[in-house]
Motif scaffolding. Structure first.
Motif, PDB file in Angstrom:
ATOM      1  N   TYR A   1      21.029  50.162  39.807  1.00  0.00           N
ATOM      2  CA  TYR A   1      21.518  49.801  38.475  1.00  0.00           C
ATOM      3  C   TYR A   1      22.480  50.864  37.937  1.00  0.00           C
ATOM      4  CZ  TYR A   1      18.458  53.301  36.278  1.00  0.00           C
ATOM      5  OH  TYR A   1      17.863  54.476  35.884  1.00  0.00           O
ATOM      6  N   ARG A   2      22.388  52.096  38.472  1.00  0.00           N
ATOM      7  CA  ARG A   2      23.272  53.166  37.998  1.00  0.00           C
ATOM      8  C   ARG A   2      24.737  52.906  38.355  1.00  0.00           C
ATOM      9  NH1 ARG A   2      18.697  56.062  39.855  1.00  0.00           N
ATOM     10  NH2 ARG A   2      17.637  57.227  38.193  1.00  0.00           N
ATOM     11  N   GLU A   3      24.970  52.025  39.326  1.00  0.00           N
ATOM     12  CA  GLU A   3      26.334  51.697  39.730  1.00  0.00           C
ATOM     13  C   GLU A   3      26.959  50.620  38.845  1.00  0.00           C
ATOM     14  OE1 GLU A   3      26.822  51.585  44.238  1.00  0.00           O
ATOM     15  OE2 GLU A   3      24.634  51.482  44.027  1.00  0.00           O
ATOM     16  N   LEU A   4      26.170  50.055  37.956  1.00  0.00           N
ATOM     17  CA  LEU A   4      26.661  48.993  37.067  1.00  0.00           C
ATOM     18  C   LEU A   4      26.823  49.537  35.654  1.00  0.00           C
ATOM     19  CD1 LEU A   4      24.438  46.026  38.300  1.00  0.00           C
ATOM     20  CD2 LEU A   4      26.810  46.521  38.916  1.00  0.00           C
ATOM     21  N   PRO A   5      27.710  48.942  34.844  1.00  0.00           N
ATOM     22  CA  PRO A   5      28.552  47.767  35.146  1.00  0.00           C
ATOM     23  C   PRO A   5      29.778  48.129  35.976  1.00  0.00           C
ATOM     24  CG  PRO A   5      29.002  48.533  32.940  1.00  0.00           C
ATOM     25  CD  PRO A   5      27.865  49.390  33.447  1.00  0.00           C
ATOM     26  N   GLN A   6      30.338  47.122  36.610  1.00  0.00           N
ATOM     27  CA  GLN A   6      31.581  47.247  37.360  1.00  0.00           C
ATOM     28  C   GLN A   6      32.519  46.104  36.949  1.00  0.00           C
ATOM     29  OE1 GLN A   6      32.689  49.433  39.778  1.00  0.00           O
ATOM     30  NE2 GLN A   6      30.846  50.718  39.748  1.00  0.00           N
ATOM     31  N   THR A   7      33.816  46.426  36.856  1.00  0.00           N
ATOM     32  CA  THR A   7      34.834  45.398  36.652  1.00  0.00           C
ATOM     33  C   THR A   7      35.941  45.631  37.671  1.00  0.00           C
ATOM     34  OG1 THR A   7      34.367  45.223  34.284  1.00  0.00           O
ATOM     35  CG2 THR A   7      36.459  44.330  35.059  1.00  0.00           C
TER      36      THR A   7
ATOM     37  N   ASP B   1      27.841  39.812  28.209  1.00  0.00           N
ATOM     38  CA  ASP B   1      28.481  39.546  26.916  1.00  0.00           C
ATOM     39  C   ASP B   1      29.514  40.623  26.595  1.00  0.00           C
ATOM     40  OD1 ASP B   1      26.951  37.288  26.569  1.00  0.00           O
ATOM     41  OD2 ASP B   1      25.515  38.237  25.202  1.00  0.00           O
ATOM     42  N   VAL B   2      29.180  41.877  26.883  1.00  0.00           N
ATOM     43  CA  VAL B   2      30.108  42.981  26.616  1.00  0.00           C
ATOM     44  C   VAL B   2      31.346  42.850  27.494  1.00  0.00           C
ATOM     45  CG1 VAL B   2      30.419  45.477  26.758  1.00  0.00           C
ATOM     46  CG2 VAL B   2      28.284  44.536  25.833  1.00  0.00           C
TER      47      VAL B   2
ATOM     48  N   SER C   1      33.409  40.765  36.722  1.00  0.00           N
ATOM     49  CA  SER C   1      32.507  41.775  36.172  1.00  0.00           C
ATOM     50  C   SER C   1      31.125  41.593  36.772  1.00  0.00           C
ATOM     51  CB  SER C   1      32.450  41.672  34.643  1.00  0.00           C
ATOM     52  OG  SER C   1      31.951  40.404  34.239  1.00  0.00           O
ATOM     53  N   PHE C   2      30.431  42.725  36.952  1.00  0.00           N
ATOM     54  CA  PHE C   2      29.063  42.739  37.464  1.00  0.00           C
ATOM     55  C   PHE C   2      28.219  43.552  36.490  1.00  0.00           C
ATOM     56  CE2 PHE C   2      31.869  42.156  41.048  1.00  0.00           C
ATOM     57  CZ  PHE C   2      31.240  41.182  41.818  1.00  0.00           C
ATOM     58  N   ASP C   3      27.185  42.911  35.949  1.00  0.00           N
ATOM     59  CA  ASP C   3      26.312  43.564  34.978  1.00  0.00           C
ATOM     60  C   ASP C   3      24.861  43.296  35.340  1.00  0.00           C
ATOM     61  OD1 ASP C   3      27.986  44.636  32.515  1.00  0.00           O
ATOM     62  OD2 ASP C   3      28.913  42.749  33.124  1.00  0.00           O
TER      63      ASP C   3
ATOM     64  N   MET D   1      27.429  37.833  36.915  1.00  0.00           N
ATOM     65  CA  MET D   1      28.884  37.944  37.084  1.00  0.00           C
ATOM     66  C   MET D   1      29.657  37.243  35.981  1.00  0.00           C
ATOM     67  SD  MET D   1      29.755  37.316  41.125  1.00  0.00           S
ATOM     68  CE  MET D   1      31.549  37.365  40.845  1.00  0.00           C
ATOM     69  N   GLY D   2      30.876  37.730  35.781  1.00  0.00           N
ATOM     70  CA  GLY D   2      31.891  37.025  35.012  1.00  0.00           C
ATOM     71  C   GLY D   2      33.147  36.923  35.855  1.00  0.00           C
ATOM     72  N   SER D   3      33.972  35.927  35.588  1.00  0.00           N
ATOM     73  CA  SER D   3      35.229  35.733  36.319  1.00  0.00           C
ATOM     74  C   SER D   3      36.328  35.445  35.314  1.00  0.00           C
ATOM     75  CB  SER D   3      35.094  34.565  37.303  1.00  0.00           C
ATOM     76  OG  SER D   3      36.317  34.300  37.956  1.00  0.00           O
ATOM     77  N   TYR D   4      37.527  36.027  35.552  1.00  0.00           N
ATOM     78  CA  TYR D   4      38.570  36.000  34.534  1.00  0.00           C
ATOM     79  C   TYR D   4      39.938  35.882  35.209  1.00  0.00           C
ATOM     80  CZ  TYR D   4      34.478  38.505  32.742  1.00  0.00           C
ATOM     81  OH  TYR D   4      33.185  38.886  32.437  1.00  0.00           O
ATOM     82  N   GLY D   5      40.699  34.841  34.883  1.00  0.00           N
ATOM     83  CA  GLY D   5      41.952  34.612  35.587  1.00  0.00           C
ATOM     84  C   GLY D   5      43.161  34.418  34.686  1.00  0.00           C
ATOM     85  N   ILE D   6      44.305  34.914  35.165  1.00  0.00           N
ATOM     86  CA  ILE D   6      45.612  34.641  34.557  1.00  0.00           C
ATOM     87  C   ILE D   6      46.597  34.418  35.703  1.00  0.00           C
ATOM     88  CG2 ILE D   6      47.604  35.608  33.335  1.00  0.00           C
ATOM     89  CD1 ILE D   6      45.766  37.099  31.538  1.00  0.00           C
ATOM     90  N   GLY D   7      47.264  33.273  35.709  1.00  0.00           N
ATOM     91  CA  GLY D   7      48.319  33.030  36.682  1.00  0.00           C
ATOM     92  C   GLY D   7      49.599  33.728  36.240  1.00  0.00           C
ATOM     93  N   ILE D   8      50.114  34.622  37.079  1.00  0.00           N
ATOM     94  CA  ILE D   8      51.297  35.398  36.689  1.00  0.00           C
ATOM     95  C   ILE D   8      52.524  34.495  36.577  1.00  0.00           C
ATOM     96  CG2 ILE D   8      52.755  37.364  37.237  1.00  0.00           C
ATOM     97  CD1 ILE D   8      49.848  38.084  36.585  1.00  0.00           C
ATOM     98  N   GLY D   9      52.749  33.657  37.591  1.00  0.00           N
ATOM     99  CA  GLY D   9      53.894  32.755  37.538  1.00  0.00           C
ATOM    100  C   GLY D   9      53.783  31.744  36.417  1.00  0.00           C
ATOM    101  N   ARG D  10      52.571  31.237  36.179  1.00  0.00           N
ATOM    102  CA  ARG D  10      52.404  30.279  35.081  1.00  0.00           C
ATOM    103  C   ARG D  10      52.647  30.951  33.733  1.00  0.00           C
ATOM    104  NH1 ARG D  10      47.256  26.312  34.438  1.00  0.00           N
ATOM    105  NH2 ARG D  10      48.217  25.425  36.300  1.00  0.00           N
TER     106      ARG D  10
END
Length: 570
Positions: free
Chosen positions: A124-130, A170-171, A161-163, A437-446
């Motif tokens: 758990y000491r290795e978390l959170p990670q993004t 949530d954070v 993200s990994f929490d 986990m969380g997942s977060y996306g932005i299309g650069i070309g779009r």
């Protein structure tokens, strides 16, 4: 950079198949060229904008402590089998076999690969990670269109993200929401956060960032009163109550020869208006025939049905499947008395009585139907599509439906992918726990196309300073004139010294062509060097977005221009 040395193939006319403004202008201004359907080459100007958009995204990801990776675009099929998405993604996934006859895929997204890497964490000491990357994605879109807005190959910023727990997620989710708001502000995109469906990504919550544009493919319901905003796939609205008469003791069967539609039954003598009818559809959800019941004047939203049922393949049943199961053709169907099939009923029908529906026999209907009394063991869900003018579910004011471009999407994924990839860490008590986990996306070309779609006029593109291919262009009207050429070169040197990204138009073309090209390409500021102004020691500074022009002395022009640009950079 000198225009005469550059590859900037501007065109007078847009390609005939280009309907979106961004598609037309990016082709005409020499930013992109289509190789084949859904695949575009970024020309030098296009790559400059694309890289600047990526730099904005990268800066804001770094600012929230995200670490940049670069993962393979080709994945072993095993990862996708383990997550359960090998079949979920269907025909949109590019699949192939290598020389060893092993199944591999071209990545549409990277949840599986990042989760597999996360399996190396143990405490758990290795978390959170993004973690994030900006990398090529592949999707075999059935109908690529609108230039960079809907393609088969594109660059995306995807972060994960990994929490340890939901509070940590949530954070991380809020950190990404704030980062996205900053990104879109820097791109000068008016992106609104809306409630959205998670679709094939899974998870229990997601937010899309939508930019209003007729070129978009999504509809958003929004309320001017309270700020409620939701993709039409998630939107809800209040349905005015209807005072139904008593339905009697049981449904009554009556003949309806030739009646096969809601409108026909509404005009049939002894029939019922659409809002007093039950519309019954036979759908196939992952090979399971299912009855779906809505009010006659309401429309089914397929994504709502998919989200509620969890089905990955949703389609209408064929007429032969319908007749074989219910004994009647579409238009004569109903759920009254049906057993052995799942029945989903829209929430708007709760408490409704004295309704009319098909009798599961051609040319016959039932009246006096009490939904909750006469339909056996239904499942209730919000299935209908909201329409403009309906009352906001929060404040009751009318909803507006607007067409939008999806510029970004953030998801709370839960533990699905970590469980599939065997990710486990020991908590403070030494007990194994699965991260969330969380997942977060932005299309650069779009995002680039969305900026073009919302920053243009009848003369061409009007790039914001932060992503423009060049911040300023020096247009020397007659490069053969020694005085004009000398003034232009002086401005070029001084602007470069002040950190301005500058294009020098030294082409031996007619002034009108050069000025039109500068406007088409959309460089934010133009310094025009011509004989008439220069005779008085001046040059013209024109702001592309406003077309306002003022005279500046040659001595002050570079500093003033740099000051204007710097003000927009902040």
């Amino acid at each position: 950079m000198r225009w005469s040395d550059s590859f900037i193939p501007t065109l007078r006319d847009a390609p005939g198949d280009a309907t979106a403004v961004s598609h037309q202008l990016l082709v005409r201004a020499g930013f992109i060229r289509q190789l084949h359907s859904g695949h575009y080459s970024l020309l030098p100007l296009g790559l400059r904008v694309h890289n600047k958009v990526a730099d904005v995204v990268r800066a804001e990801m770094d600012a929230i402590g995200a670490q940049e990776f670069l993962l393979p675009a080709m994945h072993p099929a095993d990862l996708w089998h383990r997550s359960g998405r090998w079949n979920v993604m269907g025909s949109e996934m590019f699949r192939l076999r290598d020389r060893n006859d092993a199944d591999v895929v071209l990545g549409m997204t990277h949840e599986e690969v990042f989760a597999a890497l996360a399996a190396e964490m143990s405490s758990y000491r290795e978390l959170p990670q993004t973690w994030y990357q900006i990398q090529t994605k592949f999707r075999d879109e059935p109908r690529p269109r609108s230039g960079l807005l809907r393609v088969r190959e594109f660059m995306m910023k995807d972060s994960y993200s990994f929490d340890m727990d939901e509070a940590g997620l949530d954070v991380s989710f809020e950190a990404h929401r704030e980062a996205y708001e900053k990104i879109f502000k820097r791109l000068d995109l008016d992106a609104m956060a809306v409630q959205a469906s998670s679709g094939a990504m899974g998870g229990d919550a997601s937010v899309e960032f939508m930019v209003e544009s007729p070129a978009g493919e999504d509809d958003v319901a929004r309320c001017a009163g309270c700020g409620y905003r939701a993709n039409i796939e998630r939107a809800r609205a209040s349905v005015p109550p209807i005072d139904d008469p008593s339905s009697g003791d049981a449904p009554e069967r009556f003949a309806t020869p030739g009646v096969r539609t809601i409108d026909a039954l509404a005009s049939f003598e002894g029939g019922a208006p659409a809002d007093r009818q039950l519309k019954t559809m036979v759908m196939v959800l992952d090979d399971q025939l299912t009855l779906v019941v809505l009010r006659g004047d309401h429309q089914l939203n397929l994504q709502k049905l998919a989200d509620f049922s969890g089905a990955t393949d949703v389609r209408p049943a064929t007429e032969s499947e319908t007749v074989a199961q219910l004994g009647a053709s579409p238009g004569s169907l109903g759920a009254v008395g049906v057993e052995g099939l799942p029945i989903c009923i829209d929430e708007a029908l709760r408490g409704r009585r004295s309704m009319t529906t098909g009798a599961n026999e051609d040319d016959w209907h039932l009246r006096h139907v009490d939904v909750e009394r006469d339909i056996i063991d239904p499942q209730w869900a919000d299935l209908r599509e909201v329409t403009a003018g309906e009352a906001c579910i929060v404040c009751g004011k009318p909803l507006e439906i607007v067409r939008c471009i999806e510029a970004g999407h953030i998801f709370k994924l839960g533990r699905k992918y970590c469980e599939a990839m065997g990710v486990s860490v020991l908590d403070a008590d030494g007990i194994a726990q699965t991260p969330i986990m969380g997942s977060y996306g932005i299309g650069i070309g779009r995002a680039m196309a969305a900026v073009a779609e919302t920053h243009y006029d009848e003369r061409g593109l009007c790039w914001p300073v932060g992503v423009a291919p060049f911040e300023a262009v020096i247009t020397v009207l007659d490069p053969a004139d020694e005085d004009q050429s000398a003034a232009g070169e002086r401005l070029e040197r001084e602007l470069a010294a002040l950190g301005v990204d500058c294009l020098y138009d030294d082409r031996p073309l007619r002034p009108g062509v050069k000025l039109a090209d500068a406007e088409l390409v959309g460089v934010p500021y133009r310094l025009t060097v011509g004989a008439r102004s220069l005779a008085e020691g001046n040059v013209e500074l024109t702001e592309r977005s406003t077309r306002e022009t003022r005279l500046l002395t040659v001595a002050e022009a570079a500093a003033v221009t740099a000051g204007e640009i710097d003000a927009h950079r902040r």
